[in-house]
Motif scaffolding. Structure first.
Motif, PDB file in Angstrom:
ATOM      1  N   ASN A  91       0.826  -1.210   0.000  1.00  0.00           N
ATOM      2  CA  ASN A  91       0.000   0.000   0.000  1.00  0.00           C
ATOM      3  C   ASN A  91       0.860   1.260   0.000  1.00  0.00           C
ATOM      4  OD1 ASN A  91      -3.091  -0.442   0.315  1.00  0.00           O
ATOM      5  ND2 ASN A  91      -2.176  -2.025   1.604  1.00  0.00           N
ATOM      6  N   ALA A  92       1.944   1.223   0.764  1.00  0.00           N
ATOM      7  CA  ALA A  92       2.820   2.393   0.830  1.00  0.00           C
ATOM      8  C   ALA A  92       3.468   2.678  -0.520  1.00  0.00           C
ATOM      9  CB  ALA A  92       3.897   2.177   1.900  1.00  0.00           C
ATOM     10  N   GLN A  93       3.964   1.636  -1.187  1.00  0.00           N
ATOM     11  CA  GLN A  93       4.628   1.862  -2.472  1.00  0.00           C
ATOM     12  C   GLN A  93       3.628   2.290  -3.535  1.00  0.00           C
ATOM     13  OE1 GLN A  93       6.563  -1.911  -3.101  1.00  0.00           O
ATOM     14  NE2 GLN A  93       4.755  -2.875  -3.978  1.00  0.00           N
ATOM     15  N   ALA A  94       2.400   1.753  -3.491  1.00  0.00           N
ATOM     16  CA  ALA A  94       1.375   2.176  -4.443  1.00  0.00           C
ATOM     17  C   ALA A  94       0.958   3.620  -4.195  1.00  0.00           C
ATOM     18  CB  ALA A  94       0.163   1.254  -4.360  1.00  0.00           C
ATOM     19  N   ALA A  95       0.841   3.991  -2.915  1.00  0.00           N
ATOM     20  CA  ALA A  95       0.481   5.367  -2.591  1.00  0.00           C
ATOM     21  C   ALA A  95       1.558   6.341  -3.068  1.00  0.00           C
ATOM     22  CB  ALA A  95       0.272   5.501  -1.082  1.00  0.00           C
ATOM     23  N   LEU A  96       2.818   5.998  -2.813  1.00  0.00           N
ATOM     24  CA  LEU A  96       3.913   6.851  -3.262  1.00  0.00           C
ATOM     25  C   LEU A  96       3.963   6.942  -4.778  1.00  0.00           C
ATOM     26  CD1 LEU A  96       7.071   6.160  -1.056  1.00  0.00           C
ATOM     27  CD2 LEU A  96       6.008   8.365  -1.542  1.00  0.00           C
ATOM     28  N   ASP A  97       3.824   5.799  -5.443  1.00  0.00           N
ATOM     29  CA  ASP A  97       3.894   5.773  -6.901  1.00  0.00           C
ATOM     30  C   ASP A  97       2.764   6.596  -7.514  1.00  0.00           C
ATOM     31  OD1 ASP A  97       5.198   4.195  -9.306  1.00  0.00           O
ATOM     32  OD2 ASP A  97       3.036   4.155  -9.625  1.00  0.00           O
ATOM     33  N   GLY A  98       1.538   6.379  -7.030  1.00  0.00           N
ATOM     34  CA  GLY A  98       0.406   7.130  -7.568  1.00  0.00           C
ATOM     35  C   GLY A  98       0.518   8.614  -7.292  1.00  0.00           C
ATOM     36  N   ALA A  99       0.985   8.956  -6.106  1.00  0.00           N
ATOM     37  CA  ALA A  99       1.122  10.370  -5.752  1.00  0.00           C
ATOM     38  C   ALA A  99       2.194  11.049  -6.595  1.00  0.00           C
ATOM     39  CB  ALA A  99       1.461  10.496  -4.270  1.00  0.00           C
ATOM     40  N   LEU A 100       3.292  10.363  -6.852  1.00  0.00           N
ATOM     41  CA  LEU A 100       4.351  10.946  -7.681  1.00  0.00           C
ATOM     42  C   LEU A 100       3.849  11.205  -9.101  1.00  0.00           C
ATOM     43  CD1 LEU A 100       7.391   8.837  -6.439  1.00  0.00           C
ATOM     44  CD2 LEU A 100       7.186  11.331  -6.323  1.00  0.00           C
ATOM     45  N   ARG A 101       3.110  10.266  -9.648  1.00  0.00           N
ATOM     46  CA  ARG A 101       2.574  10.470 -11.002  1.00  0.00           C
ATOM     47  C   ARG A 101       1.585  11.631 -11.024  1.00  0.00           C
ATOM     48  NH1 ARG A 101       1.832   4.401 -13.657  1.00  0.00           N
ATOM     49  NH2 ARG A 101       3.757   3.528 -12.821  1.00  0.00           N
ATOM     50  N   TYR A 102       0.756  11.687 -10.012  1.00  0.00           N
ATOM     51  CA  TYR A 102      -0.211  12.779  -9.938  1.00  0.00           C
ATOM     52  C   TYR A 102       0.510  14.121  -9.793  1.00  0.00           C
ATOM     53  CZ  TYR A 102      -4.159  15.597  -8.343  1.00  0.00           C
ATOM     54  OH  TYR A 102      -5.111  16.580  -8.225  1.00  0.00           O
ATOM     55  N   THR A 103       1.548  14.171  -8.958  1.00  0.00           N
ATOM     56  CA  THR A 103       2.289  15.405  -8.725  1.00  0.00           C
ATOM     57  C   THR A 103       2.917  15.909 -10.022  1.00  0.00           C
ATOM     58  OG1 THR A 103       2.736  14.813  -6.425  1.00  0.00           O
ATOM     59  CG2 THR A 103       4.203  16.434  -7.438  1.00  0.00           C
ATOM     60  N   ARG A 104       3.480  14.992 -10.787  1.00  0.00           N
ATOM     61  CA  ARG A 104       4.132  15.393 -12.037  1.00  0.00           C
ATOM     62  C   ARG A 104       3.125  15.882 -13.066  1.00  0.00           C
ATOM     63  NH1 ARG A 104       6.817  10.017 -11.419  1.00  0.00           N
ATOM     64  NH2 ARG A 104       8.766  10.381 -10.281  1.00  0.00           N
ATOM     65  N   GLU A 105       1.944  15.275 -13.090  1.00  0.00           N
ATOM     66  CA  GLU A 105       0.986  15.540 -14.166  1.00  0.00           C
ATOM     67  C   GLU A 105      -0.084  16.570 -13.811  1.00  0.00           C
ATOM     68  OE1 GLU A 105       1.155  14.404 -17.187  1.00  0.00           O
ATOM     69  OE2 GLU A 105       2.929  13.177 -16.791  1.00  0.00           O
ATOM     70  N   GLN A 106      -0.476  16.651 -12.536  1.00  0.00           N
ATOM     71  CA  GLN A 106      -1.634  17.470 -12.214  1.00  0.00           C
ATOM     72  C   GLN A 106      -1.437  18.476 -11.096  1.00  0.00           C
ATOM     73  OE1 GLN A 106      -5.648  16.336 -12.768  1.00  0.00           O
ATOM     74  NE2 GLN A 106      -5.151  14.161 -12.743  1.00  0.00           N
ATOM     75  N   ALA A 107      -0.563  18.178 -10.143  1.00  0.00           N
ATOM     76  CA  ALA A 107      -0.422  19.066  -8.989  1.00  0.00           C
ATOM     77  C   ALA A 107       0.189  20.403  -9.402  1.00  0.00           C
ATOM     78  CB  ALA A 107       0.441  18.394  -7.926  1.00  0.00           C
ATOM     79  N   ARG A 108      -0.108  21.418  -8.606  1.00  0.00           N
ATOM     80  CA  ARG A 108       0.422  22.755  -8.862  1.00  0.00           C
ATOM     81  C   ARG A 108       1.264  23.211  -7.683  1.00  0.00           C
ATOM     82  NH1 ARG A 108      -5.011  25.996 -10.279  1.00  0.00           N
ATOM     83  NH2 ARG A 108      -5.634  24.892  -8.363  1.00  0.00           N
ATOM     84  N   PRO A 109       2.320  23.986  -7.929  1.00  0.00           N
ATOM     85  CA  PRO A 109       3.130  24.495  -6.820  1.00  0.00           C
ATOM     86  C   PRO A 109       2.336  25.514  -6.015  1.00  0.00           C
ATOM     87  CG  PRO A 109       3.775  25.577  -8.849  1.00  0.00           C
ATOM     88  CD  PRO A 109       2.779  24.522  -9.231  1.00  0.00           C
ATOM     89  N   TRP A 110       2.703  25.683  -4.761  1.00  0.00           N
ATOM     90  CA  TRP A 110       2.054  26.709  -3.953  1.00  0.00           C
ATOM     91  C   TRP A 110       2.461  28.087  -4.475  1.00  0.00           C
ATOM     92  CZ3 TRP A 110      -2.090  27.051  -1.575  1.00  0.00           C
ATOM     93  CH2 TRP A 110      -2.358  28.081  -0.641  1.00  0.00           C
ATOM     94  N   ILE A 111       1.539  29.025  -4.342  1.00  0.00           N
ATOM     95  CA  ILE A 111       1.736  30.336  -4.974  1.00  0.00           C
ATOM     96  C   ILE A 111       2.969  31.067  -4.449  1.00  0.00           C
ATOM     97  CG2 ILE A 111      -0.672  30.676  -5.620  1.00  0.00           C
ATOM     98  CD1 ILE A 111      -1.098  32.194  -3.031  1.00  0.00           C
ATOM     99  N   GLY A 112       3.397  30.737  -3.227  1.00  0.00           N
ATOM    100  CA  GLY A 112       4.572  31.415  -2.685  1.00  0.00           C
ATOM    101  C   GLY A 112       5.875  30.712  -2.953  1.00  0.00           C
ATOM    102  N   ALA A 113       5.827  29.623  -3.702  1.00  0.00           N
ATOM    103  CA  ALA A 113       7.042  28.842  -3.913  1.00  0.00           C
ATOM    104  C   ALA A 113       7.993  29.497  -4.906  1.00  0.00           C
ATOM    105  CB  ALA A 113       6.687  27.438  -4.398  1.00  0.00           C
ATOM    106  N   GLY A 114       7.471  30.323  -5.810  1.00  0.00           N
ATOM    107  CA  GLY A 114       8.317  30.977  -6.796  1.00  0.00           C
ATOM    108  C   GLY A 114       8.826  30.054  -7.877  1.00  0.00           C
ATOM    109  N   VAL A 115       8.107  28.938  -8.131  1.00  0.00           N
ATOM    110  CA  VAL A 115       8.496  27.992  -9.170  1.00  0.00           C
ATOM    111  C   VAL A 115       7.292  27.750 -10.076  1.00  0.00           C
ATOM    112  CG1 VAL A 115      10.281  26.886  -7.777  1.00  0.00           C
ATOM    113  CG2 VAL A 115       7.931  26.016  -7.691  1.00  0.00           C
ATOM    114  N   THR A 116       7.524  27.121 -11.212  1.00  0.00           N
ATOM    115  CA  THR A 116       6.453  26.950 -12.198  1.00  0.00           C
ATOM    116  C   THR A 116       5.818  25.567 -12.178  1.00  0.00           C
ATOM    117  OG1 THR A 116       8.080  26.328 -13.882  1.00  0.00           O
ATOM    118  CG2 THR A 116       7.475  28.667 -13.727  1.00  0.00           C
ATOM    119  N   SER A 117       6.425  24.609 -11.481  1.00  0.00           N
ATOM    120  CA  SER A 117       5.848  23.268 -11.432  1.00  0.00           C
ATOM    121  C   SER A 117       5.925  22.716 -10.017  1.00  0.00           C
ATOM    122  CB  SER A 117       6.577  22.320 -12.389  1.00  0.00           C
ATOM    123  OG  SER A 117       7.867  21.995 -11.900  1.00  0.00           O
ATOM    124  N   ALA A 118       4.990  21.780  -9.728  1.00  0.00           N
ATOM    125  CA  ALA A 118       4.980  21.166  -8.397  1.00  0.00           C
ATOM    126  C   ALA A 118       6.257  20.393  -8.128  1.00  0.00           C
ATOM    127  CB  ALA A 118       3.775  20.246  -8.274  1.00  0.00           C
TER     128      ALA A 118
END
Length: 409
Positions: A258-285
């Motif tokens: 479960n842990a490896q699936a959660a990490l794997d799914g979250a990493l894919r989601y982060t790369r494809e859909q997540a957005r950086p926080w507005i104060g981060a000063g970067v363009t991608s999550a």
């Protein structure tokens, strides 16, 4: 194509798991394991919401030929080593934790026959398991003493009930346990066809996680048990007590899956859909320093637990191969497994909860099913108290005394 639909379509074409999370292969069994995992993963989100029994998917496991991997070659099985079996369990758990639970418990029942059965019982039941592609269930909950075995004329009779009977629904045969007299720890195992008269397997499992493990109750009313169906050869030796070790390390693999699936799914989601926080000063999550820190912490937790689990599995295999295992050697293995289980449970609970901090609010949409990982782990980590595992470890640290064989250690 909308971003979400594209992400899901692309994800199906990628490897099931990031190789950094699962750097293992399965030899000649690799194609079957990977195909089975993909077929289970394809429908897991929808099925997990529905609950109930996954009959079609259980048939996929049966058809895969992987139900015999713990059965010795002398009985026509594949006879894989325990570290290899555990890796398959962990990989399948990333696809579907409930079905991996059923798959793993198949091999626990096989181990029970090997540890407690006579040579003739092993030959009879395990050869049939391979030839007829049997799926084994269990009714062995040691804390549930509501089942009574009594002599009756020239045979025995079972009356009462058992709870938490994983895999019993839809099984071909069951491993059942009942106390000898009034001592719950001193119990006898027996093997029964699942269709035996007087045996009723209920579809009443209703937990919020591990929702398709068929872990409901089984009732026994005047169930006939032949003396040849009792497993009495193993006794209470250090080697026979490895059954508990095998079971505890199964739980560890399910946490890690479960842990490896959660990490794997979250990493894919982060790369494809997540957005950086507005104060981060970067363009991608991916560039957000706090998201990077979050994943670094979760990786350390996962990696530590994984290495402990692998080490414990290797030592379990060494103990398994010794026909005359000593009590001290058994204690060493039990200690390593306790360390692995506690560490994996803590890591999995943290990982499956904290991935949302990295992904953001949109990831809580039910269509993704990311919540199932935490629910699965939360239910399964309650199997038996982790506090007592930590106490056993602490007792060893302070006094040098390893865990004493019991129902759960």
């Amino acid at each position: 194509m909308p971003a979400e639909a594209r992400w899901r379509a692309e994800a199906t074409q990628q490897p099931l798991l990031d190789p950094r999370l699962f750097p293992y292969e399965f030899g000649q069994h690799t194609p079957r394991v990977e195909q089975l995992a993909r077929e289970m993963a394809a429908t897991v989100v929808e099925r997990e919401k529905q609950g109930g029994s996954a009959r079609a998917e259980r048939q996929l496991i049966r058809d895969s030929g992987l139900l015999n991997v713990a059965i010795p070659q002398r009985y026509d099985g594949a006879e894989l080593a325990w570290p290899e079996i555990y890796r398959i369990v962990r990989y399948l758990a990333a696809a579907d934790s409930s079905l991996a639970h059923l798959f793993a418990f198949q091999h626990l029942q096989v181990a029970t026959i090997l540890l407690f059965g006579s040579v003739e019982q092993q030959r009879h039941w395990l050869t049939r398991t391979v030839q007829e592609r049997w799926f084994w269930g269990n009714a062995t909950n040691g804390r549930d003493t509501g089942l009574k075995l009594r002599p009756h004329e020239e045979h025995y009779e079972l009356n009462g009930s058992k709870s938490f009977c994983s895999g019993a629904l839809g099984a071909d045969a069951l491993v059942v346990s009942a106390p000898r007299g009034n001592n719950a720890v001193d119990r006898v195992f027996m093997l029964l066809p699942a269709q035996r008269e007087g045996l009723a397997i209920n579809d009443d499992w209703d937990a919020f996680g591990q929702r398709q493990t068929d872990s409901g109750t089984v009732q026994f009313e005047g169930v006939f048990v032949d003396s040849d169906e009792l497993l009495v050869s193993g006794g209470q030796s250090p080697r026979s007590s490895l059954r508990v070790c095998i079971s505890q390390l199964i739980l560890t693999q399910l946490y890690l899956g479960n842990a490896q699936a959660a990490l794997d799914g979250a990493l894919r989601y982060t790369r494809e859909q997540a957005r950086p926080w507005i104060g981060a000063g970067v363009t991608s999550a991916e560039e957000d320093p706090f998201i990077q820190k979050r994943y670094g912490e979760l990786w350390l937790a996962y990696r530590s637990a994984l290495l402990l689990a692998e080490n414990a599995a290797q030592h379990l295999q060494l103990a398994w191969e010794k026909p005359a295992l000593g009590a001290a050697e058994r204690g060493d293995v039990a200690l390593l497994i306790a360390e692995a289980r506690v560490t994996a449970a803590r890591a999995a609970l943290d990982i499956t909860a904290q991935i949302f901090d990295a992904m953001g609010a949109r990831a809580t949409a039910s269509r993704f099913g990311f919540d199932r990982f935490w629910r699965n782990v939360r239910v399964h980590t309650l199997h038996d108290p982790l506090d007592y595992k930590v106490r056993d470890i602490g007792n060893w640290v302070v006094s040098g005394v390893p865990p004493t064989p019991s129902l759960y250690s």
